[in-house]
Design a protein around this motif. Structure first.
Motif, short mmCIF file in Angstrom:
data_model
loop_
_atom_site.label_atom_id
_atom_site.label_comp_id
_atom_site.label_asym_id
_atom_site.label_seq_id
_atom_site.Cartn_x
_atom_site.Cartn_y
_atom_site.Cartn_z
N ALA A 17 36.35 -12.22 -10.07
CA ALA A 17 37.61 -11.84 -9.22
C ALA A 17 38.09 -12.92 -7.77
N ASN A 18 36.82 -14.16 -7.94
CA ASN A 18 37.06 -15.32 -6.96
C ASN A 18 37.64 -15.95 -7.86
N ILE A 19 37.79 -16.25 -8.82
CA ILE A 19 38.86 -17.21 -9.79
C ILE A 19 40.26 -16.52 -9.40
N LEU A 20 40.39 -15.20 -9.26
CA LEU A 20 42.03 -15.08 -9.21
C LEU A 20 42.52 -15.62 -8.19
N LYS A 21 41.27 -15.03 -6.31
CA LYS A 21 41.93 -15.74 -5.58
C LYS A 21 41.85 -17.09 -5.42
N LYS A 22 41.58 -17.94 -5.91
CA LYS A 22 41.38 -18.72 -6.38
C LYS A 22 42.87 -19.86 -6.45
N ALA A 23 43.00 -18.45 -7.96
CA ALA A 23 44.67 -19.01 -8.15
C ALA A 23 45.44 -18.51 -7.82
N MET A 24 45.02 -17.81 -6.89
CA MET A 24 46.92 -17.19 -5.97
C MET A 24 46.33 -18.16 -4.69
N LYS A 25 46.25 -18.60 -3.87
CA LYS A 25 46.04 -18.95 -2.82
C LYS A 25 46.70 -20.75 -2.64
N GLY A 26 47.54 -20.22 -1.29
CA GLY A 26 47.75 -22.10 -1.13
C GLY A 26 49.31 -21.44 -1.89
N LEU A 27 49.73 -23.15 -1.72
CA LEU A 27 51.06 -22.92 -2.78
C LEU A 27 50.68 -23.12 -4.37
N GLY A 28 51.69 -22.47 -4.92
CA GLY A 28 51.98 -21.96 -6.28
C GLY A 28 51.09 -21.66 -6.44
N THR A 29 50.75 -20.65 -7.45
CA THR A 29 50.06 -19.99 -8.45
C THR A 29 49.60 -20.71 -9.79
N ASP A 30 47.94 -20.43 -10.35
CA ASP A 30 47.87 -21.14 -11.24
C ASP A 30 47.68 -20.29 -12.66
N GLU A 31 48.18 -20.04 -13.32
CA GLU A 31 49.25 -19.00 -14.41
C GLU A 31 48.37 -19.12 -14.92
N GLU A 32 47.33 -20.27 -16.00
CA GLU A 32 46.31 -20.99 -16.42
C GLU A 32 45.31 -19.84 -16.48
N SER A 33 44.24 -20.14 -14.63
CA SER A 33 43.27 -19.44 -14.80
C SER A 33 43.45 -17.29 -14.83
N ILE A 34 44.32 -17.62 -14.00
CA ILE A 34 45.18 -15.65 -15.03
C ILE A 34 45.24 -15.32 -16.28
N ILE A 35 45.64 -16.20 -16.79
CA ILE A 35 45.38 -15.94 -18.38
C ILE A 35 44.08 -15.62 -19.03
N ASN A 36 44.07 -17.02 -18.80
CA ASN A 36 42.00 -16.93 -18.99
C ASN A 36 41.28 -15.84 -18.42
N ILE A 37 41.20 -14.95 -17.08
CA ILE A 37 40.69 -13.97 -17.17
C ILE A 37 41.49 -13.04 -17.85
N LEU A 38 42.75 -12.47 -17.41
CA LEU A 38 42.63 -11.22 -17.29
C LEU A 38 43.69 -10.85 -18.82
N GLY A 39 43.86 -11.71 -19.61
CA GLY A 39 44.02 -12.08 -21.08
C GLY A 39 43.01 -11.85 -21.91
N HIS A 40 41.19 -12.27 -21.41
CA HIS A 40 40.72 -11.76 -22.05
C HIS A 40 39.76 -11.01 -22.00
N ARG A 41 39.77 -10.57 -20.96
CA ARG A 41 38.96 -9.29 -20.62
C ARG A 41 39.32 -7.45 -21.13
N SER A 42 37.97 -7.20 -21.68
CA SER A 42 38.86 -5.23 -22.04
C SER A 42 39.58 -4.68 -20.57
N ASN A 43 39.90 -3.72 -20.76
CA ASN A 43 40.96 -3.30 -19.48
C ASN A 43 39.68 -1.93 -18.92
N ALA A 44 38.20 -1.39 -19.46
CA ALA A 44 37.87 -1.23 -18.67
C ALA A 44 37.03 -2.30 -17.52
#
Length: 313
Positions: A17-44
């Protein structure tokens, strides 16, 4: 079933959650971090991240993602954040919304889900849309096609692995008498057998049918039926024979030729990534002589491509 999503052994929802928050903070978005988290987790795990994110920051993660992302990348990410049964319920609702009905989407979902999955979809649909899925299906479809879908929704398919060869032969003869060996077709016989029998039992029926009719059951359905009913019956048969090959063809069809059917591509990858994506990838390469990864790379780009590749890797 071999899943594709490889989840970390040391999962920590608060850290994610902290990584995702940081990825969306300020100007621009860190899409790579979002992919690294949400693309490598189960739905649960994604559901757990949603809860923790809301607790930590007092904001809804899905709403934040929606405001930061766009295009097909956003569509994939938002799809990943929905529980599977609710996602299927949403897709069925979309198939019946507005003028016209997307029969192919209805067929794909209702013909391929297990009894337990269909029960969960029924509950999710009623909970979210305050109406019964069967009622909506009945109002949007007709005739023998309606009967096929409603029969599937009753969740009555046998799910044991026992094979009764004598019954298989009897049912194969019934199918032959109801189609190839009569003027016209008794669709009710096809419906009662294809919807109720277990997959192993139906495979035995299809083998017996080939011996009796001297042709494959698929060829008989093609010659005896038409329209949505034919498509639905063929889907059931193909799923019974080889579910992974059925979805491999669906993925191929979504990307072949000019343009890409992104709705189909996203739905299939999201819905199969934790079920049988490894088998689908093998079937894809066997059928088309090229890897699914290569096809996706050739038909998509940017963050959209990267999230899809993460889900099938």
């Amino acid at each position: 079933m071999a899943t594709s999503v490889k989840v970390p052994a040391n999962f920590n929802a608060e850290s994610d959650a902290n990584i995702l928050k940081k990825a969306m903070k300020g100007l621009g978005t860190d899409e790579e971090s979002i992919i690294n988290i949400l693309g490598h987790r189960s739905n649960a795990q994604r559901q757990e991240i949603k809860k923790v994110y809301h607790t930590l920051f007092g904001k809804a993660l899905v709403k934040e993602l929606k405001s930061e992302l766009g295009g097909n990348f956003e569509n994939v990410i938002l799809a990943l954040m929905v529980p599977p049964a609710e996602y299927d319920a949403d897709e069925l609702k979309r198939a019946m919304k507005g003028i016209g009905t997307d029969e192919d989407r209805l067929i794909e979902i209702l013909c391929s889900r297990t009894n337990d999955e269909l029960r969960a979809i029924n509950r999710a649909y009623e909970s979210k849309y305050k109406t019964v899925l069967e009622k909506d299906i009945k109002s949007e479809t007709s005739g023998d096609f309606k009967r096929l879908l409603v029969s599937l929704l009753t969740c009555g398919r046998q799910e044991n692995n026992n094979i009764d060869l004598q019954k298989a032969e009897t049912d194969a003869k019934r199918l032959y008498e109801a189609g190839e060996n009569m003027w016209g077709t008794d669709e009710a016989v096809f419906n009662s057998i294809l919807v109720l029998q277990s997959y192993p039992q139906l495979r035995a029926v299809f083998d017996m049918y080939s011996n009796i009719a001297k042709k494959d059951i698929e060829d008989s359905i093609k010659s005896e039926m038409s329209g949505d009913l034919k498509a639905g019956m063929l889907a059931v048969v193909r799923i019974v024979k080889n579910k992974a090959a059925f979805f491999a063809k669906k993925l191929y069809d979504s990307m072949k030729g000019l343009g890409t059917d992104d709705d189909d591509l996203i739905r299939i990858i999201v819905s199969r990534s934790e079920k049988d994506m490894d088998e689908i990838k093998k079937e894809f390469q066997r059928l088309y002589g090229k890897t699914l990864e290569d096809f996706i790379k050739g038909d998509t780009s940017g963050d959209y491509k990267n999230i899809l590749l993460a889900l099938i890797s």
